[in-house]
Write an enzyme that holds these catalytic residues in place. Structure first.
Site, PDB file in Angstrom:
ATOM      1  NE  ARG A  75      -4.319  -1.347   0.186  1.00 22.68           N
ATOM      2  CZ  ARG A  75      -4.438  -2.431  -0.592  1.00 22.68           C
ATOM      3  NH1 ARG A  75      -3.477  -2.772  -1.416  1.00 22.68           N
ATOM      4  NH2 ARG A  75      -5.536  -3.167  -0.532  1.00 22.68           N
ATOM      5  CD  GLU A  89      -2.387   2.991  -5.827  1.00 22.37           C
ATOM      6  OE1 GLU A  89      -3.403   2.312  -6.031  1.00 22.37           O
ATOM      7  OE2 GLU A  89      -1.440   2.619  -5.115  1.00 22.37           O
ATOM      8  CG  HIS A 106      -2.847  -1.069  -7.007  1.00 23.92           C
ATOM      9  ND1 HIS A 106      -3.213  -0.359  -5.894  1.00 23.92           N
ATOM     10  CD2 HIS A 106      -3.002  -2.382  -6.659  1.00 23.92           C
ATOM     11  CE1 HIS A 106      -3.579  -1.183  -4.916  1.00 23.92           C
ATOM     12  NE2 HIS A 106      -3.454  -2.433  -5.367  1.00 23.92           N
TER      13      HIS A 106
HETATM   14  C1  GLV Z   1      -5.222  -5.124  -3.900  1.00 21.74           C
HETATM   15  O1  GLV Z   1      -4.541  -4.159  -3.672  1.00 21.74           O
HETATM   16  C2  GLV Z   1      -5.645  -6.051  -2.884  1.00 21.74           C
HETATM   17  O2  GLV Z   1      -5.632  -5.704  -1.683  1.00 21.74           O
HETATM   18  O3  GLV Z   1      -6.038  -7.172  -3.257  1.00 21.74           O
END
Ligand code: GLV
Ligand code: GLV
Length: 321
Positions: A237, A266, A285
């Site tokens: 994250r 983001e 991501h």
């Molecule tokens: C994506 O970021 C997830 O948490 O699966």
């Protein structure tokens, strides 16, 4: 019984819902719903299948306390107020495990891409700047035998450690809330303090959950304790690192390079100077973006919806109200 789905999801999940006789509405536009829109949509449904970072906070949960289940198509649930959901007796589900390899692959890709400046070199060719072979230019570093530091040794951290041991004979150190004996036994991983992790990692990769304890943990103070030759990798994250501090650490060569699949904020702004640094690799991501992982995640989220609508315990539960 009707489910609201916040994005287009793989057929594997929809098929499962249909075979259980559950109808659904998909939000098919390529934009995030506002909190008001999400509440309005959920009012007309019995369950929510949530993809992306919609805030499932106390205000939302109180407005939608009729929901029989909220199934995330994600492993991370930092966007959910789990205590509020439990108090309102709303079961929350997530999709752990099935995306561990895909996410670890992304971290591995970023390690190698950063170490060899691969994304930058790709751009050099595109700009017509590939002149002639220079023996002393464009030098990266080898990963063989370097120490991998894992922050947050869960399923994804272990999958990465396994790949790094196999591919590059990398010794593994880790820091975690609690010891992971399986990682120690199977991967020879060594538990260290946070300070030792910073000091001794050649590649430091983040795989912890975003919590009040891990938020902002990688700041100027942390980067200053790392090796000047170290590579920082974040596929967990973005909010765990301070991005201005990271940029500064890279510009001052406090650390050597960085590979990011998650950014803070983001999406990353296209003018962010990190995008023009040779020793930096950034991805949007896509940690779990494989056919295998995403179809598995959709299936697990659908299984959680089916169980929740029956009033049965969720097979992949975050809470247990
Ligand atoms: C994506 O970021 C997830 O948490 O699966
Ligand atoms: C890291 O400290 C974690 O709690 O996973």
């Amino acid at each position: 019984m009707k489910v609201f789905i916040t994005r287009i999801i793989p057929e594997s999940g929809l098929e499962l819902l249909r075979s259980a006789g559950i109808t659904y509405t998909e939000h098919r536009e390529k934009r995030n719903l506002s909190p008001e829109e999400l509440i309005a949509a959920c009012k007309m449904h019995d369950a929510l299948l949530s993809v992306g970072g919609n805030k499932i906070d106390a205000a939302f949960l109180e407005a939608c306390s009729h929901l029989k289940v909220v199934a995330l198509m994600a492993v991370g649930y930092d966007n959910v107020d789990v205590a509020a959901a439990t108090a309102l007796k709303i079961p929350i589900g997530n999709t752990p495990g099935v995306l561990s390899n895909a996410t670890a692959d992304t971290a591995f890709l970023l390690m190698l891409a950063t170490a060899r400046k691969a994304f930058h070199m790709h751009k050099v060719i595109g700009k017509g700047e590939w002149g002639f072979f220079e023996p002393t230019a464009n030098l990266g570093m080898e990963l063989n035998g370097k120490t991998l530091g894992v922050f947050g040794m869960g399923k994804i951290g272990m999958a990465l450690a396994k790949k790094c041991r196999g591919a590059f004979d990398m010794p593994v150190i880790y820091h975690n809330r609690s010891r992971n004996e399986e990682a120690e036994r199977l991967l020879g991983a060594r538990y260290v303090s946070f300070e030792e992790l910073l000091k001794n990692s050649d590649v430091l990769s983040l795989h912890a959950a975003l919590t009040p304890e891990t938020a902002g943990k990688f700041d100027a103070e942390a980067f200053s304790q790392m090796k000047p030759s170290a590579i920082f990798i974040n596929t967990a994250r973005g909010a765990m690192h301070n991005e201005l501090h990271l940029l500064d650490a890279l510009q001052r060569q406090t650390i050597w390079g960085a590979g990011l699949d998650v950014t803070n904020p983001e999406p990353m702004n296209k003018n962010n100077p990190l995008l023009n640094m040779p020793n930096v690799a950034v991805l949007p991501h896509i940690g779990s973006a494989t056919v295998e992982a995403r179809s598995g995640m959709a299936r697990m989220a659908a299984e959680n919806i089916i169980a929740g609508l029956k009033g049965a315990p969720l097979p992949y539960a975050v809470n247990n109200p």
